[in-house]
Design a protein around this motif. Structure first.
Motif, PDB file in Angstrom:
ATOM      1  N   GLN A 480     -56.723  58.924  40.672  1.00 17.32           N
ATOM      2  CA  GLN A 480     -57.177  60.156  40.017  1.00 17.32           C
ATOM      3  C   GLN A 480     -58.372  60.761  40.755  1.00 17.32           C
ATOM      4  O   GLN A 480     -58.464  61.987  40.931  1.00 17.32           O
ATOM      5  CB  GLN A 480     -57.551  59.845  38.560  1.00 17.32           C
ATOM      6  CG  GLN A 480     -57.871  61.090  37.747  1.00 17.32           C
ATOM      7  CD  GLN A 480     -58.115  60.755  36.289  1.00 17.32           C
ATOM      8  OE1 GLN A 480     -58.009  59.593  35.879  1.00 17.32           O
ATOM      9  NE2 GLN A 480     -58.438  61.765  35.502  1.00 17.32           N
ATOM     10  N   GLU A 481     -59.273  59.880  41.194  1.00 18.17           N
ATOM     11  CA  GLU A 481     -60.434  60.367  41.954  1.00 18.17           C
ATOM     12  C   GLU A 481     -59.995  61.007  43.266  1.00 18.17           C
ATOM     13  O   GLU A 481     -60.525  62.061  43.669  1.00 18.17           O
ATOM     14  CB  GLU A 481     -61.385  59.194  42.221  1.00 18.17           C
ATOM     15  CG  GLU A 481     -62.652  59.599  42.944  1.00 18.17           C
ATOM     16  CD  GLU A 481     -63.542  58.411  43.247  1.00 18.17           C
ATOM     17  OE1 GLU A 481     -64.525  58.604  43.983  1.00 18.17           O
ATOM     18  OE2 GLU A 481     -63.253  57.289  42.757  1.00 18.17           O
ATOM     19  N   LEU A 482     -59.040  60.408  43.912  1.00 16.35           N
ATOM     20  CA  LEU A 482     -58.527  60.961  45.164  1.00 16.35           C
ATOM     21  C   LEU A 482     -57.875  62.323  44.926  1.00 16.35           C
ATOM     22  O   LEU A 482     -58.045  63.258  45.726  1.00 16.35           O
ATOM     23  CB  LEU A 482     -57.512  59.981  45.774  1.00 16.35           C
ATOM     24  CG  LEU A 482     -56.932  60.347  47.140  1.00 16.35           C
ATOM     25  CD1 LEU A 482     -58.025  60.418  48.206  1.00 16.35           C
ATOM     26  CD2 LEU A 482     -55.854  59.343  47.562  1.00 16.35           C
ATOM     27  N   GLU A 483     -57.169  62.439  43.819  1.00 10.54           N
ATOM     28  CA  GLU A 483     -56.523  63.711  43.492  1.00 10.54           C
ATOM     29  C   GLU A 483     -57.576  64.790  43.224  1.00 10.54           C
ATOM     30  O   GLU A 483     -57.416  65.948  43.634  1.00 10.54           O
ATOM     31  CB  GLU A 483     -55.613  63.516  42.273  1.00 10.54           C
ATOM     32  CG  GLU A 483     -54.839  64.749  41.857  1.00 10.54           C
ATOM     33  CD  GLU A 483     -53.847  65.197  42.902  1.00 10.54           C
ATOM     34  OE1 GLU A 483     -53.514  66.406  42.929  1.00 10.54           O
ATOM     35  OE2 GLU A 483     -53.412  64.356  43.707  1.00 10.54           O
ATOM     36  N   GLU A 484     -58.654  64.409  42.530  1.00 15.66           N
ATOM     37  CA  GLU A 484     -59.733  65.371  42.245  1.00 15.66           C
ATOM     38  C   GLU A 484     -60.409  65.812  43.537  1.00 15.66           C
ATOM     39  O   GLU A 484     -60.744  66.994  43.701  1.00 15.66           O
ATOM     40  CB  GLU A 484     -60.749  64.745  41.291  1.00 15.66           C
ATOM     41  CG  GLU A 484     -60.210  64.567  39.878  1.00 15.66           C
ATOM     42  CD  GLU A 484     -61.182  63.807  38.990  1.00 15.66           C
ATOM     43  OE1 GLU A 484     -62.243  63.365  39.521  1.00 15.66           O
ATOM     44  OE2 GLU A 484     -60.898  63.630  37.793  1.00 15.66           O
ATOM     45  N   ARG A 485     -60.615  64.876  44.456  1.00 17.01           N
ATOM     46  CA  ARG A 485     -61.205  65.255  45.754  1.00 17.01           C
ATOM     47  C   ARG A 485     -60.296  66.237  46.489  1.00 17.01           C
ATOM     48  O   ARG A 485     -60.778  67.204  47.084  1.00 17.01           O
ATOM     49  CB  ARG A 485     -61.389  64.010  46.634  1.00 17.01           C
ATOM     50  CG  ARG A 485     -62.516  63.091  46.207  1.00 17.01           C
ATOM     51  CD  ARG A 485     -62.586  61.928  47.178  1.00 17.01           C
ATOM     52  NE  ARG A 485     -63.530  60.912  46.744  1.00 17.01           N
ATOM     53  CZ  ARG A 485     -63.695  59.737  47.336  1.00 17.01           C
ATOM     54  NH1 ARG A 485     -62.931  59.449  48.403  1.00 17.01           N
ATOM     55  NH2 ARG A 485     -64.573  58.872  46.896  1.00 17.01           N
ATOM     56  N   ARG A 486     -59.032  65.982  46.437  1.00 18.57           N
ATOM     57  CA  ARG A 486     -58.087  66.856  47.113  1.00 18.57           C
ATOM     58  C   ARG A 486     -58.146  68.270  46.503  1.00 18.57           C
ATOM     59  O   ARG A 486     -58.141  69.279  47.221  1.00 18.57           O
ATOM     60  CB  ARG A 486     -56.670  66.278  46.995  1.00 18.57           C
ATOM     61  CG  ARG A 486     -55.638  67.026  47.831  1.00 18.57           C
ATOM     62  CD  ARG A 486     -54.240  66.425  47.700  1.00 18.57           C
ATOM     63  NE  ARG A 486     -54.170  65.078  48.289  1.00 18.57           N
ATOM     64  CZ  ARG A 486     -54.019  63.968  47.587  1.00 18.57           C
ATOM     65  NH1 ARG A 486     -53.942  64.041  46.271  1.00 18.57           N
ATOM     66  NH2 ARG A 486     -53.972  62.793  48.186  1.00 18.57           N
ATOM     67  N   ARG A 488     -60.681  69.611  44.923  1.00 20.37           N
ATOM     68  CA  ARG A 488     -61.961  70.242  45.282  1.00 20.37           C
ATOM     69  C   ARG A 488     -61.919  70.780  46.709  1.00 20.37           C
ATOM     70  O   ARG A 488     -62.426  71.873  46.997  1.00 20.37           O
ATOM     71  CB  ARG A 488     -63.119  69.245  45.118  1.00 20.37           C
ATOM     72  CG  ARG A 488     -63.499  68.961  43.671  1.00 20.37           C
ATOM     73  CD  ARG A 488     -64.874  68.322  43.590  1.00 20.37           C
ATOM     74  NE  ARG A 488     -64.923  67.021  44.251  1.00 20.37           N
ATOM     75  CZ  ARG A 488     -64.680  65.852  43.656  1.00 20.37           C
ATOM     76  NH1 ARG A 488     -64.358  65.854  42.364  1.00 20.37           N
ATOM     77  NH2 ARG A 488     -64.771  64.739  44.317  1.00 20.37           N
ATOM     78  N   ALA A 489     -61.306  69.997  47.603  1.00 12.85           N
ATOM     79  CA  ALA A 489     -61.203  70.447  48.987  1.00 12.85           C
ATOM     80  C   ALA A 489     -60.368  71.728  49.095  1.00 12.85           C
ATOM     81  O   ALA A 489     -60.718  72.654  49.835  1.00 12.85           O
ATOM     82  CB  ALA A 489     -60.590  69.339  49.847  1.00 12.85           C
ATOM     83  N   TRP A 490     -59.290  71.802  48.326  1.00 13.66           N
ATOM     84  CA  TRP A 490     -58.454  73.008  48.350  1.00 13.66           C
ATOM     85  C   TRP A 490     -59.207  74.219  47.782  1.00 13.66           C
ATOM     86  O   TRP A 490     -59.083  75.340  48.287  1.00 13.66           O
ATOM     87  CB  TRP A 490     -57.164  72.785  47.558  1.00 13.66           C
ATOM     88  CG  TRP A 490     -56.095  72.097  48.352  1.00 13.66           C
ATOM     89  CD1 TRP A 490     -55.630  70.846  48.188  1.00 13.66           C
ATOM     90  CD2 TRP A 490     -55.375  72.662  49.453  1.00 13.66           C
ATOM     91  NE1 TRP A 490     -54.669  70.553  49.110  1.00 13.66           N
ATOM     92  CE2 TRP A 490     -54.478  71.662  49.906  1.00 13.66           C
ATOM     93  CE3 TRP A 490     -55.408  73.890  50.105  1.00 13.66           C
ATOM     94  CZ2 TRP A 490     -53.625  71.857  50.981  1.00 13.66           C
ATOM     95  CZ3 TRP A 490     -54.547  74.092  51.168  1.00 13.66           C
ATOM     96  CH2 TRP A 490     -53.663  73.088  51.593  1.00 13.66           C
ATOM     97  N   ARG A 491     -59.991  73.961  46.721  1.00 16.46           N
ATOM     98  CA  ARG A 491     -60.748  75.076  46.142  1.00 16.46           C
ATOM     99  C   ARG A 491     -61.770  75.625  47.133  1.00 16.46           C
ATOM    100  O   ARG A 491     -61.980  76.840  47.243  1.00 16.46           O
ATOM    101  CB  ARG A 491     -61.448  74.623  44.845  1.00 16.46           C
ATOM    102  CG  ARG A 491     -60.520  74.581  43.640  1.00 16.46           C
ATOM    103  CD  ARG A 491     -61.309  74.558  42.346  1.00 16.46           C
ATOM    104  NE  ARG A 491     -62.120  73.349  42.219  1.00 16.46           N
ATOM    105  CZ  ARG A 491     -61.700  72.220  41.642  1.00 16.46           C
ATOM    106  NH1 ARG A 491     -60.475  72.180  41.148  1.00 16.46           N
ATOM    107  NH2 ARG A 491     -62.481  71.178  41.560  1.00 16.46           N
ATOM    108  N   LYS A 492     -62.429  74.708  47.879  1.00 19.53           N
ATOM    109  CA  LYS A 492     -63.403  75.155  48.891  1.00 19.53           C
ATOM    110  C   LYS A 492     -62.712  75.981  49.977  1.00 19.53           C
ATOM    111  O   LYS A 492     -63.243  77.008  50.420  1.00 19.53           O
ATOM    112  CB  LYS A 492     -64.097  73.949  49.521  1.00 19.53           C
ATOM    113  CG  LYS A 492     -65.105  73.279  48.606  1.00 19.53           C
ATOM    114  CD  LYS A 492     -65.764  72.098  49.303  1.00 19.53           C
ATOM    115  CE  LYS A 492     -66.775  71.411  48.386  1.00 19.53           C
ATOM    116  NZ  LYS A 492     -67.425  70.258  49.049  1.00 19.53           N
TER     117      LYS A 492
END
Length: 504
Positions: A480-486, A488-492
């Motif tokens: 889940q943490e990895l998915e959230e990082r992904r 966030r990266a897409w939003r940036k």
């Protein structure tokens, strides 16, 4: 130049290239141009013209090249004046029975067209009655069978049963798309005569009056090979007779046993790696099941190689469902005979485990349970990790029959005891599959069975279960943490892309 070519075309071939065929009786196999050891039943010859009805002439293999020429032996047609009706054997003096028996064998060599029911009706009936009388005479045990009678009798049997087989359904249509299970049963029109010929052969082999030392000259390797070729017949009644006869030959003629095993082995190789079509695989496996049951211990290396090179790869062909019951019996016989073979068998099953065929996967799971019932702890430990990785994939199968059959393994007490002894290695492998089933499997029966298995592990070892649950939850948290990082990266990236568009 043209004349030279024409003359060369008419040039007479050498003796070594002569493809003419002379039939040599079984007793004179050393003489003649081509011996009966070269007689084979060949499906490639099916497309050619068949002989009269079911008593078609056999195809003879001539030469030893890569593509041998197939030449059909001429059929023995009845004389123009018809067949003479002979007296019954019991109605003549004992001194005349020998000669009369040979004359009756000669009558039974004549062949007829069974595709036309109105043709040669009287002659067919005389031959049928004669065959029936010969069967009764040999079966009655009236006395020792003379050698020349045995020779002529095997010759007559060979003429009748060794023939070109008619084309199967897929050969007629020219396509391999036909499911062997859906093919219509074929009934040979000459069966009323063939049935009696096979009955005569069976009684001859089983008779106490048959001297094995004499009979092996005629029921030889060539004869056995031709019997094996006949297992490709589409007529199930004929295959049943062949199965019984070959089994009796194996039991009575000990000298032929290694050869028969090797010949069956070669038949399996051709089926697995070349054709994947053979109607008689199930019957051959039934014979082997009885043979394996009689193997002495310690088991020979030859038998173990047969298991590894022939039986286990028989799981590969697509039509395995047709003969799987007999194959599974043979495999479990090996494991029951020598429990150390369990690891080899299980790894072999995993090697050929189906990926897209759900029916085969259910069959494999059933066979796996039978093998595990005879597996000892030491052999189980060698293969348990890759085994339960595969089982965990089956547990999560969207096909409910596969998942259900995998969960039924926990209904077997011996398998549950093996799992309990090695729960520390097995539960971590399948825990995630159990949790996924409980959370998301669509089938209620699978859902309920999964809960029961999960409860069983909890009762086995609470600490281990909680540790596996903790690791599973940590894995979910990391995912889940990895998915959230992904995200966030897409939003940036989207924000940067928006700023660039505004600047432009």
């Amino acid at each position: 130049m043209f004349n030279k070519i024409i003359k060369r075309g008419h040039k007479k071939g050498s003796k070594s290239e002569d493809t003419s065929v002379v039939y040599a009786p079984p007793g004179n196999r050393s003489s003649g141009v081509v011996s009966t050891s070269n007689v084979v039943v060949n499906h490639a010859s099916r497309v050619g013209r068949l002989g009269p009805g079911g008593a078609d002439s056999a195809a003879l293999q001539v030469g030893g090249g890569a593509s041998p020429m197939m030449v059909a032996a001429p059929a023995m047609l009845p004389p123009p004046g018809g067949i003479e009706s002979l007296p019954m054997l019991r109605d003549v003096p004992v001194s005349d029975r020998h000669t009369l028996f040979l004359r009756k064998l000669q009558i039974c060599c004549y062949q007829f067209d069974f595709t036309d029911t109105l043709k040669s009706v009287r002659e067919k009936e005389i031959k049928r009655q004669t065959l029936s009388e010969l069967v009764e005479y040999i079966g009655s045990g009236s006395g020792k069978i003379h050698e020349n009678v045995q020779e002529e009798m095997v010759r007559m049997i060979s003429i009748n049963i060794f023939r070109c087989l008619p084309p199967s359904a897929h050969e007629n249509t020219g396509t391999d798309a036909i499911d062997p299970e859906e093919e219509e049963a074929y009934n040979d029109p000459s069966w009323p005569h063939l049935n009696l010929v096979y009955d005569l052969l069976l009684k001859y082999v089983m008779s106490q009056d048959t001297d094995t030392k004499v009979a092996k000259r005629y029921v030889d390797h060539s004869f056995v090979l031709k019997l094996l070729d006949l297992f490709e017949t589409e007529d199930g009644r004929e295959r049943e007779y062949l199965k019984t006869i070959l089994h009796r030959i194996y039991g009575k003629f000990m000298v032929h046993r290694p050869f028969i095993r090797k010949a069956i082995n070669n038949t399996f190789y051709r089926f697995i790696y070349e054709t994947e079509r053979h109607p008689g695989i199930g019957e051959l496996l039934e014979i082997l099941g009885s043979i394996i049951n009689g193997f002495a211990l310690p088991m020979k290396e030859e038998h173990k190689l047969f298991l590894v090179r022939a039986l286990i790869p028989l799981h590969k062909p697509k039509p395995v469902a047709i003969y799987h019951q007999q194959l599974s019996y043979c495999i479990t016989q090996f494991v029951e005979k020598d429990y150390k073979l369990a690891d080899i068998v299980i790894r072999g099953l995993l090697k050929f485990w189906p990926v897209t065929n759900c029916q085969k996967e259910v069959l494999f799971l059933g066979e796996l349970e039978e093998v595990l019932e005879s597996t000892q702890s030491a052999e189980f430990q060698r293969c348990m990790v890759p085994l339960f990785r595969q089982i965990s994939r089956c547990l999560n199968s969207p096909h409910f029959q596969i998942a259900e059959r995998a969960l039924f393994l926990w209904n077997n007490e011996h398998i549950v005891s093996l799992i309990a002894q090695n729960r520390g290695s097995i539960l971590p492998v399948i825990f995630e599959a159990l949790e996924k089933n409980i959370q998301s499997h669509w089938n209620q029966a699978v859902h309920g069975l999964t809960i029961n298995v999960r409860k069983m592990f909890l009762e086995m070892d609470v600490e281990l279960f909680e540790e596996c649950q903790r690791q599973y939850e940590e894995k979910l948290a990391r995912a889940q943490e990895l998915e959230e990082r992904r995200e966030r990266a897409w939003r940036k990236l989207e924000e940067f892309a928006g700023e660039d568009m505004i600047t432009v």
